[in-house]
Scaffold this active site. Sequence first.
Site, PDB file in Angstrom:
ATOM      1  N   CYS A 273       0.833  -1.212   0.000  1.00  0.00           N
ATOM      2  CA  CYS A 273       0.000   0.000   0.000  1.00  0.00           C
ATOM      3  C   CYS A 273       0.865   1.259   0.000  1.00  0.00           C
ATOM      4  O   CYS A 273       0.893   2.001  -0.971  1.00  0.00           O
ATOM      5  CB  CYS A 273      -0.901   0.009   1.234  1.00  0.00           C
ATOM      6  SG  CYS A 273      -1.832  -1.481   1.401  1.00  0.00           S
TER       7      CYS A 273
HETATM    8  N1  SAJ Z   1       6.943   2.243   8.415  1.00  0.00           N
HETATM    9  C1  SAJ Z   1       8.088   2.941   8.794  1.00  0.00           C
HETATM   10  N2  SAJ Z   1       7.966   3.916   9.737  1.00  0.00           N
HETATM   11  C2  SAJ Z   1       6.754   4.226  10.311  1.00  0.00           C
HETATM   12  C3  SAJ Z   1       5.600   3.505   9.896  1.00  0.00           C
HETATM   13  C4  SAJ Z   1       5.717   2.517   8.950  1.00  0.00           C
HETATM   14  O1  SAJ Z   1       9.185   2.680   8.306  1.00  0.00           O
HETATM   15  O2  SAJ Z   1       6.706   5.117  11.170  1.00  0.00           O
HETATM   16  C5  SAJ Z   1       7.044   1.209   7.375  1.00  0.00           C
HETATM   17  C6  SAJ Z   1       6.562  -0.147   7.839  1.00  0.00           C
HETATM   18  O3  SAJ Z   1       7.617  -0.874   8.435  1.00  0.00           O
HETATM   19  C7  SAJ Z   1       6.111  -0.773   6.523  1.00  0.00           C
HETATM   20  C8  SAJ Z   1       5.588   0.417   5.726  1.00  0.00           C
HETATM   21  O4  SAJ Z   1       6.183   1.575   6.312  1.00  0.00           O
HETATM   22  O5  SAJ Z   1       7.205  -1.331   5.850  1.00  0.00           O
HETATM   23  C9  SAJ Z   1       4.055   0.548   5.760  1.00  0.00           C
HETATM   24  O6  SAJ Z   1       3.696   0.544   7.094  1.00  0.00           O
HETATM   25  P1  SAJ Z   1       2.176   0.882   7.586  1.00  0.00           P
HETATM   26  O7  SAJ Z   1       2.223   1.013   9.069  1.00  0.00           O
HETATM   27  O8  SAJ Z   1       1.617   2.011   6.841  1.00  0.00           O
HETATM   28  O9  SAJ Z   1       1.419  -0.471   7.309  1.00  0.00           O
HETATM   29  P2  SAJ Z   1       0.545  -1.067   6.122  1.00  0.00           P
HETATM   30  O10 SAJ Z   1       1.047  -0.640   4.796  1.00  0.00           O
HETATM   31  O11 SAJ Z   1       0.366  -2.509   6.401  1.00  0.00           O
HETATM   32  O12 SAJ Z   1      -0.907  -0.511   6.369  1.00  0.00           O
HETATM   33  C10 SAJ Z   1      -1.248   0.714   5.948  1.00  0.00           C
HETATM   34  C11 SAJ Z   1      -2.241   1.190   6.982  1.00  0.00           C
HETATM   35  N3  SAJ Z   1      -1.477   1.567   8.166  1.00  0.00           N
HETATM   36  C12 SAJ Z   1      -1.894   2.348   9.148  1.00  0.00           C
HETATM   37  O13 SAJ Z   1      -2.849   3.053   9.030  1.00  0.00           O
HETATM   38  C13 SAJ Z   1      -1.130   2.308  10.432  1.00  0.00           C
HETATM   39  C14 SAJ Z   1      -3.042   2.215   6.327  1.00  0.00           C
HETATM   40  O14 SAJ Z   1      -2.232   3.255   5.884  1.00  0.00           O
HETATM   41  C15 SAJ Z   1      -3.842   1.603   5.231  1.00  0.00           C
HETATM   42  O15 SAJ Z   1      -5.094   1.237   5.771  1.00  0.00           O
HETATM   43  C16 SAJ Z   1      -3.193   0.402   4.596  1.00  0.00           C
HETATM   44  O16 SAJ Z   1      -1.811   0.590   4.646  1.00  0.00           O
HETATM   45  C17 SAJ Z   1      -3.702   0.326   3.198  1.00  0.00           C
HETATM   46  O17 SAJ Z   1      -4.295  -0.704   2.883  1.00  0.00           O
HETATM   47  O18 SAJ Z   1      -3.577   1.289   2.476  1.00  0.00           O
END
Ligand code: SAJ
Length: 434
Positions: A273
């Site tokens: 995503c």
């Molecule tokens: N990450 C970082 N630093 C952060 C947060 C995340 O490096 O502070 C990295 C994570 O390790 C991962 C990536 O970014 O590799 C994405 O992380 P994420 O927490 O956004 O997780 P996703 O992609 O599984 O889920 C996200 C959802 N996350 C949250 O809302 C917390 C949301 O944005 C969406 O509902 C979902 O993607 C989607 O389906 O779009």
Amino acid sequence: MKQLAERIESREALIGVVGLGYVGLPLAELFARKGYKVLGFDVSSERAAMINRGKNYIDDVRDEDLKQAVDAGLLSATTDMSRLAECECLSICVPTPLGKTKEPDLSYIHAVVVELKKYARAGQLLVLESTTYPGTTDDEMAAPLLAGHPEWEIGRDIFIAFSPERVDPSNPVYKTENTPKVVGGCTPACTELARLLYSKVISPVHTVSSTMTAELVKLLENTYRNVNIAWANEFAMICRKLGVDVWEIIQAASTKPFGFQAFYPGPGLGGHCIPIDPQYLAWKMRALNFPSRMIEVSDQVNSGMPHYVVHLVMETLNEQAIALKGSNIACLGVAYKANVDDVRESPALDVMYELQKRGANISFHDPFVPSIQLGGQTMSSHVLTPDYLAGSDLVLVLTNHDGVDYQMVASHARQVVDTRNAMRGTSGGSIVRL
Ligand code: SAJ
């Protein structure tokens, strides 16, 4: 419209969900749990067969809930797309990946539209949930359907809307049922029907004025994360240059009760995503000769993190007069984020692949991922033992899963590079953090 609204209200409407992955299956099970009869559609006959046997394959769905829905005859699955005609409402939850040059790949949506052109019928409500660029619902779904049915009028004969999926895999609090739902239709009647449908299973439902508005809500949400994670990554590089602890600074900044949300540096941006969705918007804007500088720069920073981590590993080994080439590196965590078993777009794999290309001997431990493909080879997860840790020249933390004994890592690893601050709270050991 009135007839469909009444059948939704009375829960008699047959619900179709197209695409039974991490978005579609939880949605299908939720509709069944709320009393609707649901027909799931997937191209995988294996997935359809598993569902029809009451066998779950998505962590965010409870096994017993799925089995109960199937046993009650409320949920079944098929690969027979001609049965789309039986459904009164259809939610389309198919993947929208990127192609090799980061251009949108709408092939899954197009494949569904080909079937809808054959089997959609007057009176149906069609809702696209797949994250995509602004204009997709109108241009890639509504327009082709109308071309095939010139007698139809949207909002009278067929109802079309967009509603972004908001699944956060492994989130222990927010599931499909209690995550607010945004819906936007091609016409007010389409919006109202979509609102009515989702309000029967999700609360609250927020309506917006158009499909493009709803498409952009999702892109704003995920680009917000992408850009802020990029800033956290660049800030980590700034802190290393200045010789200060980025994790201490973020923790302190988090004491601000307003106007600040903590994002954390890491080895890169994974998942299907956050790294991908903003590229859909970037692609659309480039086509309109209005490139988004923020998305382009953020992507450069995030995509550069795996190499930055490899360089940090080389520097750390160098301090021990150990060459990267021939060194034994134990990687902790290969999934794209904590507590998931998904390695899609995982930055850990990029880091491991580059280290391997530079001659390091790579192994890994991940309690959620039993095996991976790296450089064309299958690798299995090692059991995490003191000997395994002590036998490595360096232990590289790439994913901060819960339940890993990080104190054991600190006590037995000769050297640790921690890209997730997973080692906080441990004592002893030689630890370099991002
Ligand atoms: N990450 C970082 N630093 C952060 C947060 C995340 O490096 O502070 C990295 C994570 O390790 C991962 C990536 O970014 O590799 C994405 O992380 P994420 O927490 O956004 O997780 P996703 O992609 O599984 O889920 C996200 C959802 N996350 C949250 O809302 C917390 C949301 O944005 C969406 O509902 C979902 O993607 C989607 O389906 O779009």
